[in-house]
Write a protein that holds these residues in place. Structure first.
Motif, PDB file in Angstrom:
ATOM      1  N   CYS A 266       1.232  -1.279  -0.122  1.00  0.00           N
ATOM      2  CA  CYS A 266      -0.205  -0.245   0.059  1.00  0.00           C
ATOM      3  C   CYS A 266       0.981   1.457   0.200  1.00  0.00           C
ATOM      4  O   CYS A 266       2.300   0.902   0.514  1.00  0.00           O
ATOM      5  N   SER A 267       0.773   2.416  -0.639  1.00  0.00           N
ATOM      6  CA  SER A 267       1.087   3.591  -1.042  1.00  0.00           C
ATOM      7  C   SER A 267       0.734   4.459   0.335  1.00  0.00           C
ATOM      8  O   SER A 267      -0.359   4.901   0.411  1.00  0.00           O
ATOM      9  N   VAL A 268       0.957   4.741   1.267  1.00  0.00           N
ATOM     10  CA  VAL A 268       0.451   6.184   1.994  1.00  0.00           C
ATOM     11  C   VAL A 268       0.907   7.513   1.573  1.00  0.00           C
ATOM     12  O   VAL A 268       1.962   7.858   1.185  1.00  0.00           O
TER      13      VAL A 268
ATOM     14  N   ALA B 153       0.060  14.344  -5.110  1.00  0.00           N
ATOM     15  CA  ALA B 153       0.044  13.599  -4.758  1.00  0.00           C
ATOM     16  C   ALA B 153      -0.683  11.681  -4.795  1.00  0.00           C
ATOM     17  O   ALA B 153       0.398  10.950  -4.597  1.00  0.00           O
ATOM     18  N   LEU B 154      -1.613  11.589  -4.712  1.00  0.00           N
ATOM     19  CA  LEU B 154      -1.941  10.159  -4.902  1.00  0.00           C
ATOM     20  C   LEU B 154      -1.868   9.872  -6.315  1.00  0.00           C
ATOM     21  O   LEU B 154      -1.162   8.757  -6.214  1.00  0.00           O
ATOM     22  N   ALA B 155      -1.406  10.648  -7.328  1.00  0.00           N
ATOM     23  CA  ALA B 155      -1.130  10.631  -8.939  1.00  0.00           C
ATOM     24  C   ALA B 155       0.082   9.920  -8.471  1.00  0.00           C
ATOM     25  O   ALA B 155       0.760   9.224  -9.604  1.00  0.00           O
ATOM     26  N   LYS B 156       1.012  10.013  -7.883  1.00  0.00           N
ATOM     27  CA  LYS B 156       2.566   9.367  -7.684  1.00  0.00           C
ATOM     28  C   LYS B 156       2.793   8.323  -6.449  1.00  0.00           C
ATOM     29  O   LYS B 156       3.866   7.822  -7.077  1.00  0.00           O
ATOM     30  N   CYS B 157       1.942   7.871  -6.326  1.00  0.00           N
ATOM     31  CA  CYS B 157       1.386   6.439  -5.512  1.00  0.00           C
ATOM     32  C   CYS B 157       1.750   5.617  -7.189  1.00  0.00           C
ATOM     33  O   CYS B 157       0.960   5.334  -7.868  1.00  0.00           O
TER      34      CYS B 157
ATOM     35  N   ASN C 101      -9.273  -8.939  -0.507  1.00  0.00           N
ATOM     36  CA  ASN C 101      -8.875  -7.823  -1.978  1.00  0.00           C
ATOM     37  C   ASN C 101     -10.986  -8.208  -2.394  1.00  0.00           C
ATOM     38  O   ASN C 101     -11.584  -8.327  -3.930  1.00  0.00           O
ATOM     39  N   GLN C 102     -11.586  -7.782  -1.114  1.00  0.00           N
ATOM     40  CA  GLN C 102     -13.122  -7.843  -1.084  1.00  0.00           C
ATOM     41  C   GLN C 102     -13.771  -6.587  -1.398  1.00  0.00           C
ATOM     42  O   GLN C 102     -14.772  -6.344  -2.437  1.00  0.00           O
ATOM     43  N   LEU C 103     -13.188  -5.093  -0.893  1.00  0.00           N
ATOM     44  CA  LEU C 103     -13.684  -4.109  -0.428  1.00  0.00           C
ATOM     45  C   LEU C 103     -12.746  -3.012  -1.795  1.00  0.00           C
ATOM     46  O   LEU C 103     -11.671  -3.850  -2.285  1.00  0.00           O
ATOM     47  N   ASP C 104     -13.451  -2.021  -1.671  1.00  0.00           N
ATOM     48  CA  ASP C 104     -13.062  -0.482  -2.295  1.00  0.00           C
ATOM     49  C   ASP C 104     -12.390   0.298  -1.534  1.00  0.00           C
ATOM     50  O   ASP C 104     -11.236   1.552  -2.601  1.00  0.00           O
TER      51      ASP C 104
ATOM     52  N   VAL D  23     -13.194   8.415   3.682  1.00  0.00           N
ATOM     53  CA  VAL D  23     -12.938   7.170   3.196  1.00  0.00           C
ATOM     54  C   VAL D  23     -11.109   7.869   3.213  1.00  0.00           C
ATOM     55  O   VAL D  23     -10.823   9.282   2.893  1.00  0.00           O
ATOM     56  N   ARG D  24     -10.277   7.346   3.897  1.00  0.00           N
ATOM     57  CA  ARG D  24      -8.971   7.081   3.833  1.00  0.00           C
ATOM     58  C   ARG D  24      -7.796   6.542   3.011  1.00  0.00           C
ATOM     59  O   ARG D  24      -7.019   6.405   3.123  1.00  0.00           O
ATOM     60  N   PHE D  25      -8.722   4.620   3.210  1.00  0.00           N
ATOM     61  CA  PHE D  25      -8.411   3.500   2.937  1.00  0.00           C
ATOM     62  C   PHE D  25      -8.084   2.994   1.045  1.00  0.00           C
ATOM     63  O   PHE D  25     -10.138   3.332   1.634  1.00  0.00           O
ATOM     64  N   PHE D  26      -8.270   3.031   0.279  1.00  0.00           N
ATOM     65  CA  PHE D  26      -9.131   2.377  -0.416  1.00  0.00           C
ATOM     66  C   PHE D  26      -8.476   1.815  -2.246  1.00  0.00           C
ATOM     67  O   PHE D  26      -6.955   2.499  -2.118  1.00  0.00           O
ATOM     68  N   ARG D  27      -9.215   1.367  -3.570  1.00  0.00           N
ATOM     69  CA  ARG D  27      -8.364   1.543  -4.033  1.00  0.00           C
ATOM     70  C   ARG D  27      -8.301   2.851  -4.855  1.00  0.00           C
ATOM     71  O   ARG D  27      -9.140   3.172  -5.519  1.00  0.00           O
ATOM     72  N   LYS D  28      -6.565   2.470  -5.602  1.00  0.00           N
ATOM     73  CA  LYS D  28      -6.651   3.648  -6.310  1.00  0.00           C
ATOM     74  C   LYS D  28      -7.516   3.651  -7.596  1.00  0.00           C
ATOM     75  O   LYS D  28      -7.907   4.881  -7.427  1.00  0.00           O
ATOM     76  N   ALA D  29      -7.153   2.796  -7.758  1.00  0.00           N
ATOM     77  CA  ALA D  29      -8.692   3.061  -9.423  1.00  0.00           C
ATOM     78  C   ALA D  29      -9.917   3.396  -9.256  1.00  0.00           C
ATOM     79  O   ALA D  29     -10.708   3.698  -9.950  1.00  0.00           O
ATOM     80  N   LYS D  30     -10.453   3.269  -8.124  1.00  0.00           N
ATOM     81  CA  LYS D  30     -12.009   3.099  -7.847  1.00  0.00           C
ATOM     82  C   LYS D  30     -12.338   4.670  -7.147  1.00  0.00           C
ATOM     83  O   LYS D  30     -12.917   5.081  -6.233  1.00  0.00           O
TER      84      LYS D  30
END
Length: 198
Positions: free
Chosen positions: A6-8, A70-74, A103-106, A131-138
């Protein structure tokens, strides 16, 4: 022990008071991306103590804009956002690892425990959650939202059991200053949207 996949990502400006504890709480994660908007304190020196941290300068783009950059750099499929005065609880770290594994939630909607004048919220206090933790594509940020920037998630989420601890409101002065800053930004945002007072 393998790192959590995971990227922070963190945006900072003069965060030396709490940044070491912040980064210590995520040293088990694969990478930490810090976008700093001009710190003159020990923020860079603290960041450079951790081998999973990459820090670079970015002129301030507003809360949503800065976090979006910042998100885009993860590089990982999963991402976690913290502020430079927040600490990830051990319980939430375990929840995150389990969500990645199954790997079931987003996304996880995470309670924020505001530690005010050194005292955390009681277990009976109703905490705000984001929401602070999420699947980047979503997930993405609404760049028109200048205050209380929220991650928009297109997918399935649930509320996390454990907290992120927020330490930044260390005095009544800081609390009032932050409220004044947010109210000014919110007024400007509403004006730009053509809204007028009642």
């Amino acid at each position: 022990m393998p790192k959590i996949a995971c990227s922070v990502y963190i945006v900072t400006l003069n965060c030396e008071a709490w940044l070491f504890k912040t980064l210590q709480s995520v040293q088990d994660f694969d990478e930490v991306i810090i976008l700093d908007s001009g710190s003159t304190d020990a923020t860079y020196a603290i960041a450079q103590q951790f081998d999973n941290v990459h820090i670079e300068h970015q002129d301030w783009q507003g809360y949503a804009g800065q976090k979006s950059l910042a998100l885009a750099k993860c590089r990982n499929d999963w991402v976690l956002n913290l502020d430079g005065d927040e600490v990830l609880s051990e319980g939430l770290k375990q929840e995150i690892a389990e969500v990645i594994q199954h790997n079931q939630l987003d996304a996880l909607i995470t309670p924020i425990n505001d530690v005010f004048l050194g005292v955390p919220n009681s277990k009976h206090t109703k905490k705000h959650a984001k929401v602070r933790f999420f699947r980047k594509a979503k997930g993405y940020y609404d760049l028109a939202n200048k205050v209380h920037e929220n991650v928009m998630v297109e997918g399935e989420s649930r509320r996390a059991v454990h907290d992120i601890y927020h330490f930044g409101e260390s005095s009544i002065f800081v609390k009032v200053e932050k409220n004044n800053q947010y109210s000014n930004l919110k007024a400007a945002e509403k004006f730009q949207k053509g809204k007028s007072p009642s």
